[in-house]
Design an enzyme around this catalytic site. Structure first.
Site, PDB file in Angstrom:
ATOM      1  N   CYS A   1      -0.051   3.519   3.686  1.00  0.00           N
ATOM      2  CA  CYS A   1       0.538   2.902   4.861  1.00  0.00           C
ATOM      3  C   CYS A   1       1.596   1.901   4.953  1.00  0.00           C
ATOM      4  CB  CYS A   1      -0.791   2.381   5.896  1.00  0.00           C
ATOM      5  SG  CYS A   1      -1.187   0.793   4.787  1.00  0.00           S
TER       6      CYS A   1
ATOM      7  N   ASP B   1      27.659  14.006 -37.035  1.00  0.00           N
ATOM      8  CA  ASP B   1      27.279  14.768 -35.927  1.00  0.00           C
ATOM      9  C   ASP B   1      27.233  16.292 -36.426  1.00  0.00           C
ATOM     10  OD1 ASP B   1      30.001  14.539 -36.005  1.00  0.00           O
ATOM     11  OD2 ASP B   1      30.401  14.391 -33.992  1.00  0.00           O
TER      12      ASP B   1
ATOM     13  N   CYS C   1       0.951  -1.263  -0.064  1.00  0.00           N
ATOM     14  CA  CYS C   1       0.079   0.122  -0.074  1.00  0.00           C
ATOM     15  C   CYS C   1       0.801   1.232   0.000  1.00  0.00           C
ATOM     16  CB  CYS C   1      -1.000  -0.156   1.438  1.00  0.00           C
ATOM     17  SG  CYS C   1      -1.938   1.465   1.330  1.00  0.00           S
TER      18      CYS C   1
ATOM     19  N   ASP D   1      24.801  -2.652 -33.821  1.00  0.00           N
ATOM     20  CA  ASP D   1      25.055  -2.673 -35.011  1.00  0.00           C
ATOM     21  C   ASP D   1      25.878  -3.665 -35.679  1.00  0.00           C
ATOM     22  OD1 ASP D   1      23.548  -1.235 -37.099  1.00  0.00           O
ATOM     23  OD2 ASP D   1      25.638  -0.129 -37.809  1.00  0.00           O
TER      24      ASP D   1
END
Length: 1065
Positions: free
Chosen positions: A41, A766, A38, A375
């Site tokens: 609690c 990039d 729970c 890859d």
């Protein structure tokens, strides 16, 4: 598709899909959910009287025990703590106020069936048999009755609803006035969603202003007049980051010296060009040409650093706005990409540490997905990732419980620091020792896999269940996908969910161009869009682990900031490295580039993309234009002064462009503009007949397929502004589309690699990818948190380092000779002038190697011939020479002052500029010309990332011969011989020859000083004899040897005179 449900392999062109069963599948059992904890609690949730799991909320299944449920209904606010939906009365529960208003039956068994455990794995689609065509499903009477939890499709982040994978996701009507995040898929029309949100905001504003307009009354949970809550709301509205300008006391002198240096350089070149050396004209001409090129290169490098900035983030404001405690997190979902090729050069343990640091990141687990691209289709990578997934169940809760840094176990346990600092839990020491033992056992298992993989059997690799590994032929294999962890089965030892971990190996077939790393990254973009579709992507190399667990939140401070998010294509983090020698002999840390150049670009349009440690906006990778304001489109002061023109005309054209962009602005909803059924039926323009502007902006099905490829699921995902899976997909569609989008022929006749994703055409994809985004008008951000976000490894061996630099330089030459060259591409007014200069410098710097090689040989040539490149200097000419050298050193010192870079790092950078320029850059120029003009391709070499097993920095002293070593070795020997010859000649010629000699010696020693690290690399350890001793020993021995021959003391003076006079005396 759930975690540990088997490897999925298939080929779209061959119309087959195979789900391979392995040993872990045969013994899978449903997880006992009766022991759920729970969340209120801490007790056990328990079962109902019928033996089913007790479920308090049928909307989100938030685990709450029955006593807490009864208390919340009777004494609390009668709603679920997570989704705020009002609790309905269950069987056996007494009625409370408000129950009479509920419609329908109290029996919820037909609405929410707890017998279908959310942790129970889905049956295999096939038992290792190929399936042609559509995937057949058993009839309803069979035992194929499993379900998947999701809130945005079968692999959604929260998993708040049970769906049958055989059926389309049902549409559920919701109340727009409620928090729509609690409704999982959110299947409501976009207009209703926006209107509901507006009504909710207006309602809240009216309530607050009407109640506290006169400053009276208390807000619940706050002090008088709601001051605390008001203060929190004010903080949440604050910017998530700010620009920290560098002090004017640092920048003003720096800019003044740059201008003075430019003026001095002009007078110097004017003097050099107008005062030739007549008796050494060829040497003089070569030197002047080289100096002019160096001046242009300096201009390209210097002016993009004109306005550097620092940035600061506010993680507390990000939490207040998007991640408040006790409420569902509103942070954007992120897909993290890890790329690897060869597990023998990129050790699996290195990749595993990177993956573990991602899974343990400080970010909501339902918002993070990790995709590992293999890859090389290596079974070693697959099996090591399987072991990593199991170890992550123990490692992740340990990291989060004790808040340790870094969260890569290899580097955490290797830290030589006080690990007890700031630790207050008594169990920490015991748990740390146990975890270290678990990690050592895990390393042994990984090492065993590596040892086994050293030699492939003749019949190929075989999986544990006897099935042949589909990727035995790395150049001819089907696409493969495996979900190791996920929200439908991946729990840690504490019972908490883990981020999703997905193994991907794209299909490869002979005759197809696969585009190396760029192609692999584009495959990850597509498969992640189909499975999770995070709004943002972050890519790291396999050896770059998360050194800062809050790195994702640092990036979100910019991506989710209202001022930056809509126009930011990526957030770039600096690269930091482990395992480099203390003196950084070969400038592996690249401090000058990351701490000076990129800071300068951040003040213009943003840093260049450096290939790793970068968080992307998915929309930018899809080739969309940013949403720019009029201020963003205003030309900068340099363009205004150069181009002139009417300000009124420019303003009018900018306004016209902004209006056009605003018309093209896409919705911010998480629901696409049109659903997938409309795309498949070709009815994308229905419902827009009354609005010609919107209809003109919608693309037809054919144009969408031409742009993105023939995948309706992926196309629908591209229109999700905030990510998420299209609601009309089911499990079979996801499974089939995931294999389809990584097939080798998917990109044919599309814009992938041309305008979308990572751009093809260079081994340094990039630079090209970042340039295309900046050319469209996007900006990028440079984020440097106090604790480095990522750390990686770098080659410390001389030959490996030169090969790495060769690949970077070769990529720049490829871009220079392509249509995407910044010199002539992208003149549409969106790429700023100084940003363009930075990109031009990025691609032309290898060409500097040619004049640099000639210039480094000139001192030796002057010493051997007795000539010099400069005529006899007058007082005025001497002044220009002195002022030029002073301005060069002053510029460098002021740069170090505002950047904080040490003088040692600056000097190492200068040294390696000469080393790389006379070796790797020179080879890159000729290889690039051969590749572009003659079609002779060069192989991509993966930089070795193996660890140092033979001691600290043992790899530093290993000598590996390569042809790259020939030019700098020749330059070294040539200058050493020149020094010996020059000194010997001066000794024999008298004191009058020492004056001209000093200028020549200065330049020769300058060359040797820059090549000194290269010389140390050539000599290796040499029994630890200092290299400087060896250098001076060789020089002095050569000088005295030549002197001995020249003086020749054994010959009498009469004999010398006779020999010199000869017959003419």
């Amino acid at each position: 598709m759930e975690a540990n449900a088997g490897l999925v392999a298939g080929s779209h062109r061959r119309n087959e899909l195979v789900r391979i069963r392995h040993d872990s599948d045969s013994g899978s059992k449903p997880v006992d959910v009766s022991g759920q904890i729970c969340k209120i609690c801490g007790g056990v949730v328990g079962l109902t009287a019928d033996g089913d799991v007790f479920v308090a909320c049928n909307e989100c299944a938030y685990p709450v025990c029955r006593p807490c449920y009864e208390y919340e209904r009777k004494e609390g606010d009668q709603s679920c703590p997570k989704c705020k939906t009002r609790y309905q009365r269950l069987k056996g529960s007494p009625r409370v106020d408000g129950d009479d208003d509920e419609d329908g039956d109290d029996d919820l068994e037909n609405e929410f069936n707890p017998s279908s455990s959310r942790h129970e794995p889905i049956r295999l689609l096939t038992n290792g048999q190929p399936v042609s065509g559509e995937i057949p499903f058993p009839c309803a009477t069979s035992d194929y009755n499993q379900s998947v939890r999701t809130n945005s499709g079968p692999l959604g982040p929260n998993g708040d609803k049970h769906l049958d994978p055989r059926l389309p996701v049902p549409v559920r009507i919701v109340d727009p006035s409620k928090d729509l995040n609690s409704y999982g898929l959110g299947n409501v029309d976009w207009k209703e969603r926006v209107e509901g949100w507006k009504l909710k905001q207006d309602k809240n504003m009216i309530q607050v202003t009407s109640r506290y307009a006169d400053g009276k009354g208390d807000m619940e949970g706050t002090g008088s007049n709601g001051e605390e809550l008001q203060m929190a709301d004010d903080d949440a509205r604050q910017p998530l980051s700010r620009v920290v300008p560098i002090s004017s006391s640092h920048m003003t002198p720096y800019r003044i010296v740059i201008i003075l240096r430019l003026i001095i350089l002009g007078f110097f070149l004017q003097y050099r060009a107008t005062h030739p050396v007549k008796d050494a004209y060829p040497i003089w001409l070569v030197s002047v040409i080289c100096e002019i090129w160096f001046a242009l290169s300096w201009l390209l490098d210097q002016f993009p650093k004109w306005c550097p900035v620092n940035r600061e983030t506010y993680l507390d404001r990000l939490a207040l706005r998007f991640d408040r405690e006790g409420e569902p997190s509103q942070l954007a979902p992120i897909d993290v990409f890890v790329s690897t090729v060869d597990p023998l050069k990129e050790p699996p343990l290195v990749t595993a540490n990177t993956v573990l640091s991602i899974l343990a990141v400080d970010y909501p687990v339902d918002k993070v997905s990790c995709y590992v691209s293999d890859d090389g289709s290596a079974m070693l990578t697959f099996e090591s990732l399987s072991e990593t997934a199991e170890f992550a169940r123990k490692w992740v809760p340990f990291c989060k419980k004790h808040n340790i840094e870094p969260r890569a176990p290899e580097f955490y346990f290797a830290q030589k620091i006080d690990y007890l600092k700031d630790k207050i839990q008594p169990s920490f020491v015991k748990e740390r020792r146990a975890m270290k033992r678990e990690y050592e056992e895990y390393k042994v298992r990984i090492n065993a896999l590596v040892a086994k993989a050293q030699k492939m059997p003749e019949e190929g690799w075989t999986m544990q269940d006897g099935t042949p590994w589909p990727g035995n032929n790395s150049r001819d294999h089907p696409g493969m996908i495996q979900v190791f962890l996920g929200h439908n089965g991946g729990l840690d030892t504490d019972g908490n969910e883990l981020p999703r971990l997905v193994y991907v190996s794209r299909e490869k077939r002979p005759g197809f161009q696969h585009h190396k790393k760029a192609g692999a990254m584009n495959a990850l973009i597509r498969v992640s869009a189909v499975l999770t579709n995070g709004a943002y992507l972050l890519n790291v190399d396999c050896d770059h682990y998360f050194n800062n667990s809050k790195a994702l939140k640092e990036a979100m401070c910019f991506m989710m900031d209202p001022a930056y998010g809509k126009k930011t294509c990526y957030v770039q983090f600096p690269q930091r490295f482990d395992g480099i020698d203390n003196h950084d002999r070969y400038a592996n840390r690249n401090i000058v580039f990351f701490d000076i150049n990129l800071k300068g670009l951040d003040g213009i349009q943003g840093p260049v993309y450096v290939g790793t440690g970068c968080c992307f906006n998915r929309k930018a990778l899809y080739g969309y234009d940013p949403i720019l304001t009029e201020k963003d489109l205003e030309p900068n002061i340099i363009v205004k002064s150069c181009c002139g023109g009417s300000r009124k005309k420019a303003k009018h054209s900018n306004k016209k462009y902004v209006d056009k962009k605003r018309a093209a602005k896409r919705t911010e909803s998480t629901i696409p503009i049109f659903n997938m059924e409309d795309i498949e039926d070709g009815n994308v323009e229905e419902g827009y007949d009354d609005d010609e502007g919107h209809r003109a902006l919608l693309m037809s099905q054919k144009s969408l397929e031409k742009r993105f490829g023939q995948s309706p699921v992926f196309i629908a995902a591209t229109f999700m502004e905030q990510g998420g899976i299209p609601p009309s997909t089911n499990l079979a569609t996801l499974l089939k589309e995931a294999i389809h989008v990584i097939s080798c022929g998917y990109e044919d006749k599309t814009e992938w690699g041309k305008e979308i994703g990572w751009i093809y055409g260079s081994v340094t994809e990039d630079i090209l990818t970042g340039f295309k985004m900046h050319a469209r008008g996007w900006i990028s951000i440079y984020c440097m948190p106090p604790r480095p976000a990522f750390k990686g490894s770098a080659p410390i061996n001389l030959s490996d380092r030169l090969n790495q630099v060769l690949r970077w330089a070769l990529g720049s030459i490829e871009i220079l000779l392509s249509r995407h060259c910044p010199i002539w591409y992208g003149y549409n007014g969106k790429l700023r002038l100084l940003e363009r200069l930075a990109y031009i410098n990025t691609i032309v710097y290898p060409l500097t190697s040619i004049p640099l090689l000639f210039y480094c040989c000139l001192p030796a040539l002057c010493l051997l011939t007795g000539k010099f490149i400069i005529p006899e200097l007058s007082n005025l000419a001497s002044m220009w020479f002195i002022l030029l050298f002073v301005s060069i050193f002053t510029t460098g010192i002021l740069e170090l002052r505002w950047s904080g870079v040490s003088i040692e790092d600056w000097w190492r950078n200068e040294q390696f500029w000469v080393i790389g320029g006379t070796s790797a850059h020179l080879f890159a120029v000729f290889q690039g010309l051969l590749k572009v003009l003659a079609g002779i391709d060069t192989n991509f070499t993966v930089t070795s990332k193996a660890s140092d097993d033979d001691g600290d920095f043992a790899e530093l002293y290993v000598f590996k011969w390569t042809t790259l070593l020939i030019p700098p070795t020749t330059v070294l020997i040539f200058n050493m011989v020149g020094i010996v010859a020059g000194v010997s000649h001066a000794i024999n010629s008298g004191y009058q020859s020492w004056g001209p000699l000093f200028g020549k010696l200065f330049f020769a020693i300058w060359v040797i000083a820059h090549l000194y690290p290269f010389l140390k690399g050539l000599l290796g350890r040499q029994n630890r004899t200092p290299t400087i001793v060896i250098v001076w020993s060789i020089l002095l021995a050569s000088i005295f040897s030549l002197l001995w021959v020249r003086i020749d003391p054994f010959t009498s003076d009469a004999a010398k005179a006779a020999s010199q006079c000869g017959v003419n005396c």
